[in-house]
Design a protein around this motif. Structure first.
Motif, PDB file in Angstrom:
ATOM      1  N   THR A   1       9.736  11.514  36.179  1.00  0.00           N
ATOM      2  CA  THR A   1      10.113  10.282  36.676  1.00  0.00           C
ATOM      3  C   THR A   1      11.643  10.295  37.196  1.00  0.00           C
ATOM      4  O   THR A   1      12.162  11.407  36.952  1.00  0.00           O
TER       5      THR A   1
ATOM      6  N   GLN B   1      15.611   7.000  34.171  1.00  0.00           N
ATOM      7  CA  GLN B   1      14.976   7.026  32.849  1.00  0.00           C
ATOM      8  C   GLN B   1      15.202   7.984  31.909  1.00  0.00           C
ATOM      9  O   GLN B   1      14.530   8.067  30.636  1.00  0.00           O
TER      10      GLN B   1
ATOM     11  N   ASP C   1       5.080   4.850  24.835  1.00  0.00           N
ATOM     12  CA  ASP C   1       5.287   6.171  24.996  1.00  0.00           C
ATOM     13  C   ASP C   1       5.196   6.976  23.780  1.00  0.00           C
ATOM     14  O   ASP C   1       4.871   8.103  23.734  1.00  0.00           O
TER      15      ASP C   1
ATOM     16  N   HIS D   1       7.296   6.638  44.510  1.00  0.00           N
ATOM     17  CA  HIS D   1       6.333   7.253  43.697  1.00  0.00           C
ATOM     18  C   HIS D   1       5.868   8.557  44.553  1.00  0.00           C
ATOM     19  O   HIS D   1       5.378   9.451  43.984  1.00  0.00           O
TER      20      HIS D   1
ATOM     21  N   HIS E   1       0.192   8.263  33.521  1.00  0.00           N
ATOM     22  CA  HIS E   1       0.177   7.036  32.667  1.00  0.00           C
ATOM     23  C   HIS E   1       0.522   5.762  33.459  1.00  0.00           C
ATOM     24  O   HIS E   1       1.568   5.252  33.685  1.00  0.00           O
TER      25      HIS E   1
ATOM     26  N   ASP F   1       2.518  14.473  32.850  1.00  0.00           N
ATOM     27  CA  ASP F   1       2.702  13.089  33.174  1.00  0.00           C
ATOM     28  C   ASP F   1       3.127  12.793  34.500  1.00  0.00           C
ATOM     29  O   ASP F   1       4.523  12.985  34.395  1.00  0.00           O
TER      30      ASP F   1
ATOM     31  N   TYR G   1       7.548  -0.553  26.528  1.00  0.00           N
ATOM     32  CA  TYR G   1       7.262   0.602  27.278  1.00  0.00           C
ATOM     33  C   TYR G   1       7.380   1.675  26.274  1.00  0.00           C
ATOM     34  O   TYR G   1       6.809   2.539  26.233  1.00  0.00           O
TER      35      TYR G   1
ATOM     36  N   SER H   1       1.843   8.088  37.734  1.00  0.00           N
ATOM     37  CA  SER H   1       2.110   6.957  36.766  1.00  0.00           C
ATOM     38  C   SER H   1       2.727   5.610  37.368  1.00  0.00           C
ATOM     39  O   SER H   1       3.725   5.321  37.150  1.00  0.00           O
ATOM     40  N   PRO H   2       2.020   5.127  38.611  1.00  0.00           N
ATOM     41  CA  PRO H   2       2.589   4.000  39.263  1.00  0.00           C
ATOM     42  C   PRO H   2       2.280   2.786  38.376  1.00  0.00           C
ATOM     43  O   PRO H   2       1.465   2.708  37.652  1.00  0.00           O
ATOM     44  N   ASN H   3       3.023   1.541  38.680  1.00  0.00           N
ATOM     45  CA  ASN H   3       2.683   0.320  38.200  1.00  0.00           C
ATOM     46  C   ASN H   3       1.822  -0.058  38.974  1.00  0.00           C
ATOM     47  O   ASN H   3       1.802  -0.404  40.282  1.00  0.00           O
TER      48      ASN H   3
ATOM     49  N   ARG I   1      -1.064  12.708  22.536  1.00  0.00           N
ATOM     50  CA  ARG I   1      -1.096  14.180  23.287  1.00  0.00           C
ATOM     51  C   ARG I   1      -0.787  15.158  22.233  1.00  0.00           C
ATOM     52  O   ARG I   1      -1.459  16.211  22.382  1.00  0.00           O
TER      53      ARG I   1
ATOM     54  N   GLY J   1       0.868   2.108  34.918  1.00  0.00           N
ATOM     55  CA  GLY J   1       1.354   0.869  34.315  1.00  0.00           C
ATOM     56  C   GLY J   1       0.444  -0.306  34.686  1.00  0.00           C
ATOM     57  O   GLY J   1       0.519  -0.901  35.496  1.00  0.00           O
TER      58      GLY J   1
ATOM     59  N   ILE K   1       7.190  15.446  31.861  1.00  0.00           N
ATOM     60  CA  ILE K   1       7.029  14.200  32.437  1.00  0.00           C
ATOM     61  C   ILE K   1       7.925  13.800  33.559  1.00  0.00           C
ATOM     62  O   ILE K   1       9.056  14.256  33.422  1.00  0.00           O
TER      63      ILE K   1
ATOM     64  N   PHE L   1      13.914   8.496  27.692  1.00  0.00           N
ATOM     65  CA  PHE L   1      12.951   9.637  27.360  1.00  0.00           C
ATOM     66  C   PHE L   1      13.932  10.644  26.084  1.00  0.00           C
ATOM     67  O   PHE L   1      13.198  10.978  25.266  1.00  0.00           O
TER      68      PHE L   1
HETATM   69  N1  ARG Z   1       4.934   3.491  35.226  1.00  0.00           N
HETATM   70  C1  ARG Z   1       6.234   3.972  34.969  1.00  0.00           C
HETATM   71  C2  ARG Z   1       7.225   3.782  36.059  1.00  0.00           C
HETATM   72  O1  ARG Z   1       6.556   3.333  37.328  1.00  0.00           O
HETATM   73  C3  ARG Z   1       6.357   5.777  34.895  1.00  0.00           C
HETATM   74  C4  ARG Z   1       5.546   6.194  33.717  1.00  0.00           C
HETATM   75  C5  ARG Z   1       6.178   7.764  33.307  1.00  0.00           C
HETATM   76  N2  ARG Z   1       5.571   7.909  32.143  1.00  0.00           N
HETATM   77  C6  ARG Z   1       5.659   7.766  31.122  1.00  0.00           C
HETATM   78  N3  ARG Z   1       5.268   8.046  30.036  1.00  0.00           N
HETATM   79  N4  ARG Z   1       6.658   6.712  30.464  1.00  0.00           N
HETATM   80  O2  ARG Z   1       8.439   3.835  36.190  1.00  0.00           O
END
Ligand code: ARG
Length: 578
Positions: free
Chosen positions: A338, A342, A318, A132, A158, A118, A314, A121-123, A325, A160, A336, A346
């Motif tokens: 990030t 975060q 997850d 990113h 993933h 994973d 969020y 995964s941008p928003n 998965r 956002g 994952i 997790f």
């Molecule tokens: N979209 C989130 C961000 O920009 C990251 C996601 C990472 N993956 C996940 N499964 N939470 O911070």
């Protein structure tokens, strides 16, 4: 050939032969000092305690029992009972030839696992920014390495693409489209679009209410809202794809499984947790109380999976993603990527998911955190006016800067060739500067260091590669000369030989720990060792013995192949000339 595991197997057999208890520790590592051989086996001391004998006596027994007749020229006992292994040049030469003739460089695939990665995964509410970069390129390097080692990798972007802010965005988009603007134009700059929507949300009478109503409509599947949402998301994904293309990463549309994809499973996920008593109602919300992460007063951490109004978070997504998965995709491992902020999320998610049986004991859930990219002032990297730096703009700047540097160098390259090289060097420099830093620490983004042709940089390594290629051109080397018999007669040749065979150790570490900087470190050392070899062991000089020359060309060829393979895994492009 993996020197480390090969030698280890031999030592384990020797331990059995001398009657050591099963699973006795067998520490075997690279020697760190010249004169101590190439590898060191350090198991004698611990075993001596167990068997109640003198460590040196045990070391002697091990040396007598271990079968390294072909592999080693000398096994010598040092200090309290270290065993220094001096590898046999003839045996090494043979392993090098096998690697040189093999497109996989003699590296056998590992037993296959299904690995979900994973990353990126941008928003989608905003454009991709420098934040990113790390997840995208570290993730891609890990993915490529896992694939090279034979694993089945499932990329999961993933994104956002769901949540309350989309109510605001689609309401603004609705009005823009009604005023006759095309979606692509309205959304050509997502930052501006977001800002304008936010201003309206905060200041404009009635707008916030419409936005909130639209979130509810969107989540209940209203066709009009969904269509606006799709339009928005589609344009935003296209922006990301442009960045992926520039960055030369392997993420494609089919790898996107955004938060919205789990929308229909969120209720069932919360249900499953309720049924098992893992979450309970607390002030109207559904909460898991995690004793394992209690604070100093013993108060358990509260992990909310559903808000009091019924909304999901969020965390809920997850958990649903884990179910998908692990059950549907059959992941053995999940990685994952990030930033480190975060990490707690997790950790909590894993605890809850394991309790609920969403993760089986043999499945992994590995958060690979990384530090931040900082400006020269040591603060988060920003534009001069304090805004976020768009990734696309940063990459364009990298190429422009590289072009200036390339044009300064003397060469007979055409303008077109220079342009192509500048692209590879500019993008490579940004990526490599990031990949080469220890993943978990913050690092300072500095144009001058990353674009330097000296030191642990992409330009240095790209140049090292082209330099070997130019040796071959100068020597007019034939295929046979690049696949000749290898003799390792000097110290420099031997050092290079051992380093070449250690490539596999570096990439295995990248795959098990998700740390591309280990591979960067390896490639840089390899390039430096090659330069030392090249100065000490001429191959183009007049009068040099033909066998010696061809052996050296062959070593150079394996070096070039290894550099290229490593840079490929890192997603750094190479060229024949620069
Ligand atoms: N979209 C989130 C961000 O920009 C990251 C996601 C990472 N993956 C996940 N499964 N939470 O911070």
């Amino acid at each position: 050939m993996n020197l480390q595991t090969h030698l280890l197997t031999k030592f384990k057999a020797a331990l059995d032969a001398i009657g050591a208890p099963k699973d006795s520790p067998a520490p075997l590592s690279r020697s760190t000092r010249a004169g101590f051989g190439h590898y060191q086996f350090n198991g004698a001391m611990a075993l001596a305690k167990v068997l109640k004998e003198k460590p040196r006596d045990i070391a002697e027994k091990i040396v007598a029992a271990v079968d390294l007749a072909d592999e080693a020229v000398k096994l010598e006992i040092a200090g309290p009972g270290f065993i220094n292994i001096h590898l046999n040049p003839a045996w090494l030469a043979n392993q090098l030839s096998l690697a040189n003739d093999d497109p996989r460089l003699g590296i056998a695939p590992e037993s296959q696992q299904t690995v979900v990665v994973d990353y990126s995964s941008p928003n989608l509410a905003k454009e991709m920014h420098v934040g990113h970069l790390r997840t995208t390129i570290i993730g891609d390097a890990v993915v490529k390495t896992l694939e090279f080692l034979g694993h089945k990798v499932l990329r999961q972007n993933h994104m956002g693409d769901w949540g309350t802010q989309f109510g605001m965005l689609i309401t603004h988009l609705n009005d823009k489209l009604a005023a006759d603007s095309a979606a692509e134009t309205a959304l050509s700059d997502l930052e501006d679009f977001y800002r304008a929507a936010k201003v309206r949300f905060d200041d404009e009478e009635g707008f916030a209410d419409r936005a909130r109503a639209n979130v509810v409509k969107l989540q209940s599947g209203d066709a009009e809202c969904l269509s606006l949402w799709k339009t928005f998301v589609d344009v935003s994904i296209t922006h990301s794809e442009e960045v992926y293309e520039k960055l030369n990463v392997s993420l494609k549309r089919e790898h996107i499984r955004g938060e919205s994809a789990y929308n229909n499973d969120l209720a069932a996920t919360v249900n499953a947790l309720q049924e098992q008593g893992i979450v309970v109602e607390d002030q109207g919300a559904q909460v898991a109380f995690i004793d394992e992460l209690a604070d100093k007063e013993g108060k358990p951490a509260a992990y909310i999976v559903q808000k009091s109004g019924g909304g999901y978070l969020y965390a809920t997504t997850d958990l649903a993603a884990i179910r998908y998965r692990n059950k549907t995709l059959g992941a053995d491992r999940t990685l994952i990527l990030t930033d480190a902020r975060q990490a707690l999320h997790f950790k909590q998610t894993e605890i809850v998911a394991r309790k609920a049986g969403f993760i089986e004991p043999e499945q992994t859930y590995e958060h690979c955190p990384f530090g931040m990219m900082l400006g020269n002032d040591g603060k988060p990297f920003k534009t001069r006016t304090g805004g976020t730096v768009k990734l696309a703009e940063l990459l364009d700047e990298a190429v422009e800067r590289a072009e200036v540097l390339i044009n300064k160098r003397e060469s007979d390259l055409s303008a077109e060739e220079r342009k192509e090289i500048a692209e590879k060097v500019g993008i490579g420099a940004v990526k490599y500067a990031d990949l080469s830093k220890n993943r978990t620490t913050d690092y300072i983004f500095n144009w001058d260091t990353m674009l330097s042709f000296e030191g642990n940089t992409a330009p240095y390594l790209q140049y090292a590669y082209t330099r070997i290629k130019s040796i071959f051109r100068k020597a007019n080397a034939s295929h046979a000369q690049l696949h000749a018999e290898i003799e390792l007669s000097t110290e420099q040749e031997l050092t290079l030989a051992v380093k070449l065979l250690q490539y596999v150790e570096a990439i295995k570490q990248v795959s098990s720990e998700g740390t591309p900087h280990v591979l960067c470190g390896y490639i840089y050392e390899l390039a430096s060792i090659f330069m030392t070899f090249y100065e000490a062991c001429p191959m183009l000089k007049d009068g040099i013995d033909e066998n010696t020359k061809n052996s050296r060309l062959t070593l150079a060829n394996l070096t070039a192949q290894t550099l290229k393979s490593g840079l490929d895994l890192l997603g750094i492009e190479t060229m024949e000339k620069m």
